[in-house]
Write an enzyme that holds these catalytic residues in place. Structure first.
Site, PDB file in Angstrom:
ATOM      1  N   THR A 133       0.820  -1.216   0.000  1.00 34.77           N
ATOM      2  CA  THR A 133       0.000   0.000   0.000  1.00 34.77           C
ATOM      3  C   THR A 133       0.852   1.263   0.000  1.00 34.77           C
ATOM      4  O   THR A 133       2.013   1.245   0.441  1.00 34.77           O
ATOM      5  CB  THR A 133      -0.899  -0.007   1.267  1.00 34.77           C
ATOM      6  OG1 THR A 133      -1.495   1.265   1.434  1.00 34.77           O
ATOM      7  CG2 THR A 133      -0.088  -0.311   2.526  1.00 34.77           C
ATOM      8  N   ASP A 134       0.256   2.366  -0.461  1.00 33.51           N
ATOM      9  CA  ASP A 134       0.960   3.656  -0.397  1.00 33.51           C
ATOM     10  C   ASP A 134       1.091   4.158   1.043  1.00 33.51           C
ATOM     11  O   ASP A 134       1.895   5.046   1.322  1.00 33.51           O
ATOM     12  CB  ASP A 134       0.256   4.708  -1.271  1.00 33.51           C
ATOM     13  CG  ASP A 134      -1.202   4.962  -0.904  1.00 33.51           C
ATOM     14  OD1 ASP A 134      -1.710   4.321   0.037  1.00 33.51           O
ATOM     15  OD2 ASP A 134      -1.835   5.812  -1.568  1.00 33.51           O
ATOM     16  N   GLU A 135       0.284   3.570   1.961  1.00 31.67           N
ATOM     17  CA  GLU A 135       0.292   4.082   3.341  1.00 31.67           C
ATOM     18  C   GLU A 135       1.626   3.866   4.045  1.00 31.67           C
ATOM     19  O   GLU A 135       1.896   4.500   5.065  1.00 31.67           O
ATOM     20  CB  GLU A 135      -0.839   3.438   4.156  1.00 31.67           C
ATOM     21  CG  GLU A 135      -2.200   3.684   3.544  1.00 31.67           C
ATOM     22  CD  GLU A 135      -3.346   3.647   4.533  1.00 31.67           C
ATOM     23  OE1 GLU A 135      -3.111   3.586   5.745  1.00 31.67           O
ATOM     24  OE2 GLU A 135      -4.492   3.687   4.067  1.00 31.67           O
ATOM     25  N   TYR A 159      -1.863  -0.452  11.076  1.00 28.17           N
ATOM     26  CA  TYR A 159      -2.025  -1.130   9.785  1.00 28.17           C
ATOM     27  C   TYR A 159      -0.816  -0.867   8.881  1.00 28.17           C
ATOM     28  O   TYR A 159      -0.183  -1.801   8.379  1.00 28.17           O
ATOM     29  CB  TYR A 159      -3.310  -0.659   9.084  1.00 28.17           C
ATOM     30  CG  TYR A 159      -3.329  -0.966   7.598  1.00 28.17           C
ATOM     31  CD1 TYR A 159      -3.431  -2.283   7.143  1.00 28.17           C
ATOM     32  CD2 TYR A 159      -3.214   0.054   6.645  1.00 28.17           C
ATOM     33  CE1 TYR A 159      -3.428  -2.582   5.783  1.00 28.17           C
ATOM     34  CE2 TYR A 159      -3.213  -0.235   5.284  1.00 28.17           C
ATOM     35  CZ  TYR A 159      -3.316  -1.547   4.857  1.00 28.17           C
ATOM     36  OH  TYR A 159      -3.301  -1.836   3.515  1.00 28.17           O
ATOM     37  N   LYS A 163       2.087  -3.404   7.414  1.00 29.01           N
ATOM     38  CA  LYS A 163       2.342  -3.609   5.977  1.00 29.01           C
ATOM     39  C   LYS A 163       3.799  -3.262   5.653  1.00 29.01           C
ATOM     40  O   LYS A 163       4.456  -3.952   4.848  1.00 29.01           O
ATOM     41  CB  LYS A 163       1.395  -2.750   5.127  1.00 29.01           C
ATOM     42  CG  LYS A 163      -0.049  -3.182   5.130  1.00 29.01           C
ATOM     43  CD  LYS A 163      -0.293  -4.556   4.513  1.00 29.01           C
ATOM     44  CE  LYS A 163      -0.108  -4.582   3.007  1.00 29.01           C
ATOM     45  NZ  LYS A 163      -0.464  -5.911   2.442  1.00 29.01           N
TER      46      LYS A 163
HETATM   47  P1  NAD Z   1      -9.763  -7.155   2.290  1.00 27.18           P
HETATM   48  O1  NAD Z   1      -9.736  -6.918   3.752  1.00 27.18           O
HETATM   49  O2  NAD Z   1     -11.007  -6.879   1.532  1.00 27.18           O
HETATM   50  O3  NAD Z   1      -9.367  -8.673   1.969  1.00 27.18           O
HETATM   51  C1  NAD Z   1      -8.355  -9.348   2.642  1.00 27.18           C
HETATM   52  C2  NAD Z   1      -8.587 -10.843   2.453  1.00 27.18           C
HETATM   53  O4  NAD Z   1      -7.516 -11.547   3.085  1.00 27.18           O
HETATM   54  C3  NAD Z   1      -9.899 -11.342   3.080  1.00 27.18           C
HETATM   55  O5  NAD Z   1     -10.573 -12.176   2.174  1.00 27.18           O
HETATM   56  C4  NAD Z   1      -9.426 -12.134   4.299  1.00 27.18           C
HETATM   57  O6  NAD Z   1     -10.293 -13.206   4.629  1.00 27.18           O
HETATM   58  C5  NAD Z   1      -8.075 -12.622   3.837  1.00 27.18           C
HETATM   59  N1  NAD Z   1      -7.163 -12.916   4.943  1.00 27.18           N
HETATM   60  C6  NAD Z   1      -6.943 -12.170   6.059  1.00 27.18           C
HETATM   61  N2  NAD Z   1      -6.042 -12.781   6.846  1.00 27.18           N
HETATM   62  C7  NAD Z   1      -5.664 -13.912   6.211  1.00 27.18           C
HETATM   63  C8  NAD Z   1      -4.745 -14.956   6.511  1.00 27.18           C
HETATM   64  N3  NAD Z   1      -4.046 -14.934   7.641  1.00 27.18           N
HETATM   65  N4  NAD Z   1      -4.613 -15.967   5.635  1.00 27.18           N
HETATM   66  C9  NAD Z   1      -5.336 -15.996   4.494  1.00 27.18           C
HETATM   67  N5  NAD Z   1      -6.223 -15.055   4.160  1.00 27.18           N
HETATM   68  C10 NAD Z   1      -6.387 -14.021   5.003  1.00 27.18           C
HETATM   69  O7  NAD Z   1      -8.546  -6.337   1.721  1.00 27.18           O
HETATM   70  P2  NAD Z   1      -8.348  -5.675   0.275  1.00 27.18           P
HETATM   71  O8  NAD Z   1      -8.853  -4.292   0.323  1.00 27.18           O
HETATM   72  O9  NAD Z   1      -8.841  -6.603  -0.755  1.00 27.18           O
HETATM   73  O10 NAD Z   1      -6.756  -5.610   0.224  1.00 27.18           O
HETATM   74  C11 NAD Z   1      -5.997  -6.682  -0.301  1.00 27.18           C
HETATM   75  C12 NAD Z   1      -4.514  -6.341  -0.191  1.00 27.18           C
HETATM   76  O11 NAD Z   1      -4.251  -5.134  -0.906  1.00 27.18           O
HETATM   77  C13 NAD Z   1      -4.050  -6.079   1.243  1.00 27.18           C
HETATM   78  O12 NAD Z   1      -2.761  -6.607   1.378  1.00 27.18           O
HETATM   79  C14 NAD Z   1      -4.017  -4.567   1.361  1.00 27.18           C
HETATM   80  O13 NAD Z   1      -3.044  -4.164   2.293  1.00 27.18           O
HETATM   81  C15 NAD Z   1      -3.618  -4.191  -0.053  1.00 27.18           C
HETATM   82  N6  NAD Z   1      -4.092  -2.862  -0.518  1.00 27.18           N
HETATM   83  C16 NAD Z   1      -5.419  -2.515  -0.399  1.00 27.18           C
HETATM   84  C17 NAD Z   1      -5.845  -1.285  -0.908  1.00 27.18           C
HETATM   85  C18 NAD Z   1      -7.293  -0.862  -0.825  1.00 27.18           C
HETATM   86  O14 NAD Z   1      -7.592   0.284  -1.158  1.00 27.18           O
HETATM   87  N7  NAD Z   1      -8.216  -1.724  -0.436  1.00 27.18           N
HETATM   88  C19 NAD Z   1      -4.925  -0.422  -1.505  1.00 27.18           C
HETATM   89  C20 NAD Z   1      -3.567  -0.818  -1.588  1.00 27.18           C
HETATM   90  C21 NAD Z   1      -3.182  -2.040  -1.103  1.00 27.18           C
HETATM   91  O1  DAU Z   2      -4.143   3.985   0.599  1.00 26.54           O
HETATM   92  C1  DAU Z   2      -4.385   2.621   0.468  1.00 26.54           C
HETATM   93  C2  DAU Z   2      -5.222   2.138   1.623  1.00 26.54           C
HETATM   94  O2  DAU Z   2      -6.548   2.605   1.389  1.00 26.54           O
HETATM   95  C3  DAU Z   2      -5.199   0.636   1.807  1.00 26.54           C
HETATM   96  O3  DAU Z   2      -3.902   0.218   2.114  1.00 26.54           O
HETATM   97  C4  DAU Z   2      -6.162   0.204   2.919  1.00 26.54           C
HETATM   98  O4  DAU Z   2      -6.207  -1.205   3.006  1.00 26.54           O
HETATM   99  C5  DAU Z   2      -7.537   0.738   2.585  1.00 26.54           C
HETATM  100  O5  DAU Z   2      -8.445   0.424   3.626  1.00 26.54           O
HETATM  101  C6  DAU Z   2      -7.499   2.233   2.365  1.00 26.54           C
HETATM  102  O6  DAU Z   2      -7.206   2.912   3.609  1.00 26.54           O
HETATM  103  P1  DAU Z   2      -7.927   4.270   4.008  1.00 26.54           P
HETATM  104  O7  DAU Z   2      -7.869   4.459   5.461  1.00 26.54           O
HETATM  105  O8  DAU Z   2      -7.463   5.400   3.151  1.00 26.54           O
HETATM  106  O9  DAU Z   2      -9.429   3.893   3.513  1.00 26.54           O
HETATM  107  P2  DAU Z   2     -10.858   4.167   4.191  1.00 26.54           P
HETATM  108  O10 DAU Z   2     -11.873   3.832   3.162  1.00 26.54           O
HETATM  109  O11 DAU Z   2     -10.982   3.539   5.535  1.00 26.54           O
HETATM  110  O12 DAU Z   2     -10.855   5.736   4.397  1.00 26.54           O
HETATM  111  C7  DAU Z   2     -10.667   6.618   3.302  1.00 26.54           C
HETATM  112  C8  DAU Z   2     -10.630   8.024   3.857  1.00 26.54           C
HETATM  113  O13 DAU Z   2     -11.943   8.359   4.333  1.00 26.54           O
HETATM  114  C9  DAU Z   2      -9.717   8.178   5.047  1.00 26.54           C
HETATM  115  O14 DAU Z   2      -9.116   9.459   4.990  1.00 26.54           O
HETATM  116  C10 DAU Z   2     -10.634   8.082   6.242  1.00 26.54           C
HETATM  117  C11 DAU Z   2     -11.927   8.655   5.718  1.00 26.54           C
HETATM  118  N1  DAU Z   2     -13.176   8.103   6.284  1.00 26.54           N
HETATM  119  C12 DAU Z   2     -13.298   6.735   6.353  1.00 26.54           C
HETATM  120  C13 DAU Z   2     -14.438   6.177   6.864  1.00 26.54           C
HETATM  121  C14 DAU Z   2     -14.576   4.674   6.972  1.00 26.54           C
HETATM  122  C15 DAU Z   2     -14.203   8.957   6.681  1.00 26.54           C
HETATM  123  O15 DAU Z   2     -14.096  10.188   6.583  1.00 26.54           O
HETATM  124  N2  DAU Z   2     -15.340   8.379   7.166  1.00 26.54           N
HETATM  125  C16 DAU Z   2     -15.494   7.030   7.295  1.00 26.54           C
HETATM  126  O16 DAU Z   2     -16.567   6.585   7.803  1.00 26.54           O
END
Ligand code: NAD
Ligand code: DAU
Length: 352
Positions: A133-135, A159, A163
């Site tokens: 992730t970019d985080e 988190y 990562k």
């Molecule tokens: P998500 O939470 O929707 O999915 C995660 C999945 O991993 C779930 O299906 C969960 O059951 C499974 N999981 C959790 N722990 C596990 C374990 N120990 N063994 C096997 N499976 C397990 O997450 P996502 O949003 O789909 O993100 C997927 C990946 O991409 C993550 O690594 C996250 O850090 C990364 N990522 C997410 C975003 C985003 O915006 N969602 C952006 C950048 C990177």
């Molecule tokens: O940047 C990549 C990341 O983006 C991934 O690595 C994470 O897995 C993914 O969950 C996401 O993280 P964020 O914290 O940015 O996503 P989230 O949707 O939780 O929140 C997006 C923005 O909105 C953040 O600044 C927090 C804000 N927010 C979130 C929620 C849930 C609100 O203002 N209100 C809310 O209820």
């Protein structure tokens, strides 16, 4: 030939598996622990597809992962498995340490044991693509340039720290043991099958249910939004053409403040499914307590992946969010099952 996809029942993992079969016929073994975020309904369309196998299990279970690798002999592993929600990591970091750090370590060890025993050609062709992730780069001031791959790691939440730790382990297993790895660092994804704890799906479902749309703090935190299918395409490009040991930033060149994201979503919903009382969805916006340690701005410089691998996002935020909203409107069953918790019964119902 096959690939192993971990975290395949989650948001991006399931989109990746579905997208994979739109582009080729190579088999996929999906491994997922099915935590609260794992939803097998996301992969329902593949239930009878002979190219797809689903296995419920933990990336931290070395015996299980080793037996899967031995039996299926995948040419690559794509690691999506993680605890992914920042707010949950603040409420309880333990699972993030277990899966994102210890789990990744165990996965690396299982893969290393498998990889060293491969014949020379398979060894050379093998890839582990680790999805990050970019985080991990921390937070940017408004006038700072976007993150490049050489930006220092400065994670601020449990988190992002977990990562970052996993990225370091992956890097070390390449440097020390020669494991053929590539890491991607992506910005915020949105699209179908997104679990409604994250900003966009939460606001879509709350808007339709007449519930408040909660904005943390002043809503001026900036994220770079990428349509999930564009992320999937980037990962396919990295798998096929990425250089070993490299990291690639993936982003949408799409920086927006949270409040503007929610306002745009409301405007499109007003058009697609107007409220029955004639009011606007944006009337449901409320301001709530800010997230502790809330990162102010993320921005990705995706020049490297664009220049080296020819990848560019296809969707703008406007086109991607329209598709996303339409998907949620068209998939009321999925929404109902997630909201009622019934999705958790899917495995029992379908596979008993
Ligand atoms: P998500 O939470 O929707 O999915 C995660 C999945 O991993 C779930 O299906 C969960 O059951 C499974 N999981 C959790 N722990 C596990 C374990 N120990 N063994 C096997 N499976 C397990 O997450 P996502 O949003 O789909 O993100 C997927 C990946 O991409 C993550 O690594 C996250 O850090 C990364 N990522 C997410 C975003 C985003 O915006 N969602 C952006 C950048 C990177
Ligand atoms: O940047 C990549 C990341 O983006 C991934 O690595 C994470 O897995 C993914 O969950 C996401 O993280 P964020 O914290 O940015 O996503 P989230 O949707 O939780 O929140 C997006 C923005 O909105 C953040 O600044 C927090 C804000 N927010 C979130 C929620 C849930 C609100 O203002 N209100 C809310 O209820």
């Amino acid at each position: 030939m096959s690939i192993l996809v971990t975290g395949a029942a989650g948001f991006i993992g399931s989109n990746f598996v579905l997208d994979w079969f739109e582009h080729n016929n190579e088999s996929v073994i999906s491994l997922d622990k099915l935590t609260y975020a794992g939803n097998l309904e996301n992969l329902q369309s593949l239930q009878k597809d002979p190219r797809h196998i689903f296995i419920k299990g933990d990336i931290g279970d070395q015996a299980l992962v080793s037996s899967i690798l031995k039996e299926h002999q995948p040419r690559a592993v794509i690691n999506f498995a993680a605890e992914s929600h920042v707010d949950r990591s603040i409420l309880g970091p333990q699972d993030f340490i277990e899966t994102n750090i210890v789990g990744t370590y165990n996965l690396l060890e299982s893969i290393r044991a498998y990889w060293v025993d491969l014949d020379e050609k398979s060894k050379e062709n093998f890839r582990l693509v680790h999805i990050s992730t970019d985080e991990v780069y921390g937070s940017l001031e408004i006038n700072e340039p976007a993150f490049t791959e050489t930006h220092a790691y400065e994670p601020n939440s449990p988190y992002s720290a977990s990562k970052a730790a996993s990225d370091h382990l992956v890097r070390a297993w390449h440097h020390t043991f020669g494991l053929p790895v590539i890491t991607t660092n992506c910005s915020n994804n949105y699209g179908p099958y997104h679990f409604p704890e994250k900003l966009i799906p939460l606001c879509i479902l709350n808007a339709l249910a007449g519930e408040p749309l909660p904005i943390y703090g002043d809503g001026q935190q900036i994220r770079d939004w990428l349509y999930v299918k564009d992320h999937c395409a980037a990962i396919r490009a990295v798998l096929e053409k990425g250089r070993l040991g490299e990291t690639y930033n993936v982003g949408g060149w799409n920086e927006m403040a949270n409040l503007d994201v929610v306002k745009l979503l409301c405007i499109i919903l007003d058009e697609l499914k107007p409220r029955s009382d004639g009011l606007k969805y944006s009337d449901q916006i409320i301001y709530v307590k800010d997230r502790p340690g809330h990162d102010r701005r993320y921005a990705i410089d995706a020049t490297k992946i664009s220049k080296e691998l020819g990848w560019k996002p296809k969707e703008t935020f406007e086109t991607g969010i329209r598709k996303t909203l339409q998907w949620y409107l068209d998939h009321q069953d999925w929404v109902n099952h997630v909201q009622s918790g019934e999705y958790k019964n899917w495995l029992t119902k379908q596979y008993q």
